[in-house]
Design a protein around this motif. Structure first.
Motif, PDB file in Angstrom:
ATOM      1  N   VAL A   1      -6.159  -0.552   3.268  1.00 45.93           N
ATOM      2  CA  VAL A   1      -5.996  -1.964   3.625  1.00 45.93           C
ATOM      3  C   VAL A   1      -7.124  -2.384   4.572  1.00 45.93           C
ATOM      4  O   VAL A   1      -7.385  -1.718   5.579  1.00 45.93           O
ATOM      5  CB  VAL A   1      -4.641  -2.231   4.303  1.00 45.93           C
TER       6      VAL A   1
ATOM      7  N   LYS B   1       0.832  -1.209   0.000  1.00 43.45           N
ATOM      8  CA  LYS B   1       0.000   0.000   0.000  1.00 43.45           C
ATOM      9  C   LYS B   1       0.864   1.256   0.000  1.00 43.45           C
ATOM     10  O   LYS B   1       0.653   2.186  -0.801  1.00 43.45           O
ATOM     11  CB  LYS B   1      -0.904   0.001   1.237  1.00 43.45           C
TER      12      LYS B   1
ATOM     13  N   ALA C   1      -4.804   4.115  -1.467  1.00 40.62           N
ATOM     14  CA  ALA C   1      -4.988   2.694  -1.164  1.00 40.62           C
ATOM     15  C   ALA C   1      -5.415   2.514   0.293  1.00 40.62           C
ATOM     16  O   ALA C   1      -4.896   3.189   1.180  1.00 40.62           O
ATOM     17  CB  ALA C   1      -3.704   1.921  -1.434  1.00 40.62           C
TER      18      ALA C   1
END
Length: 323
Positions: free
Chosen positions: A80, A67, A78
């Motif tokens: 997670v 990421k 991004a």
């Protein structure tokens, strides 16, 4: 007088040109900064799903590193989603990612393939990617690794440090026939070496991994290639007690035991994230099906040899690999 007047005009024009040039440069610089730091709405949204935690030396920590790297190198935001250890959690994460306008959803491991195979048709505008696994639809891609050459080199290196001519491999999941590099490297270096293969069936079950290790040591094995994640730390710790050598995995694990770790098969998983983004931003975009990455893509390499190797042995290993 006329010459002085002309000189003044030339100086005025030069100064004016300088200020215009300076203004243009400043405007461009502001535009570059604006593109890099601002305008988050223009960045693409990417979701990364992992069943693991994202701390320590876990498999999930590599998802987080991926990421960070793609955010640094590509115009993406991004996010997670971690510890997705059930069907419902995965479905909820996918739904949340879609609502946040994710155009690419990456499953950090083959365990996401069955879910993506079912969900892909429901979200045709989203591209589903998994690290390893399978892909059934046009908006799915699998990025997998061919580690044969690097593991072959690790096998050759292991052959130089076994006194008993017994070498073992403790694998997270059954993959002996699929990944023959280490075994073939051993046999190519010395056909008299006896190879032992054991499977934990988990990336994190340290207790089972250590049990298997003790069984191997009892049978005379004195070099073990350990392909776990969190359980590698325990294997290396026991290796110190038993006085045997190990080959690490994922990252250079010599820091866990410099006198025990011969080398490590480095699996640069974050590099695969860069490959995914390079394809995504290419003219043709993400392909369907399977993409195989290897040493040429930078996902695998062998860590430096430990201090137990002499320079002569290092040269002999290189010569053996070349042959």
């Amino acid at each position: 007088m006329e010459q002085a007047k002309q000189s003044k005009i030339i100086i005025f024009i030069a100064v004016l040109f300088f200020f215009i040039l300076f203004a243009v440069i400043m405007l461009k610089a502001q535009g570059i900064l604006h593109n890099q730091g601002a305008e988050p709405d223009e960045k693409k949204h990417v979701a990364i799903l992992t069943s693991d935690v994202i701390v320590d030396q876990s498999w999930g920590s590599l998802a987080y590193k991926g990421k960070v790297e793609i955010e640094n190198e590509f115009p993406v935001i991004a996010k997670v989603y971690s510890q997705l250890d059930s069907k419902q959690k995965i479905q909820n994460a996918v739904q949340a990612a879609v609502e946040e306008k994710a155009e690419v959803i990456i499953g950090h491991g083959r365990e996401f393939s069955p879910f993506f195979n079912k969900l892909a048709t429901s979200y045709p505008d989203v591209h589903f990617v998994t690290i390893h696994g399978t892909a059934e639809h046009s908006n799915q891609t699998v990025y997998t690794f061919d580690q044969y050459q690097t593991e072959y080199e690790a096998g050759v290196a292991a052959s130089f440090k076994t006194s008993s001519n017994k070498v073992g491999l403790i694998d997270a999941f059954e993959a002996r026939e699929k990944n023959k590099g280490f075994e073939n490297g051993l046999m190519a270096a010395d056909q008299n070496i006896e190879f032992f293969y054991r499977v934990v069936n988990s990336r994190d079950d340290s207790k089972k991994a250590v049990e298997l290790m003790n069984e191997l040591v009892d049978q005379g094995v004195d070099v073990i290639y350990t392909k776990g994640n969190s359980y590698n730390r325990d294997i290396i710790s026991v290796a110190k007690e038993k006085g045997i050598y190990v080959i690490g995995y994922l990252d250079d694990q010599s820091y866990m035991g410099e006198s025990q770790v011969l080398t490590s098969v480095i699996n640069d998983v974050p590099q695969s994230y860069r490959s995914i983004m390079e394809d995504y931003f290419s003219e043709s975009g993400l392909p369907s099906g399977t993409v195989v990455l290897d040493e040429n893509d930078g996902v695998y390499r062998l860590a430096p040899f430990g201090p137990m190797y002499t320079e002569k042995e290092k040269s002999a290993i290189e010569d053996s690999i070349e042959e």
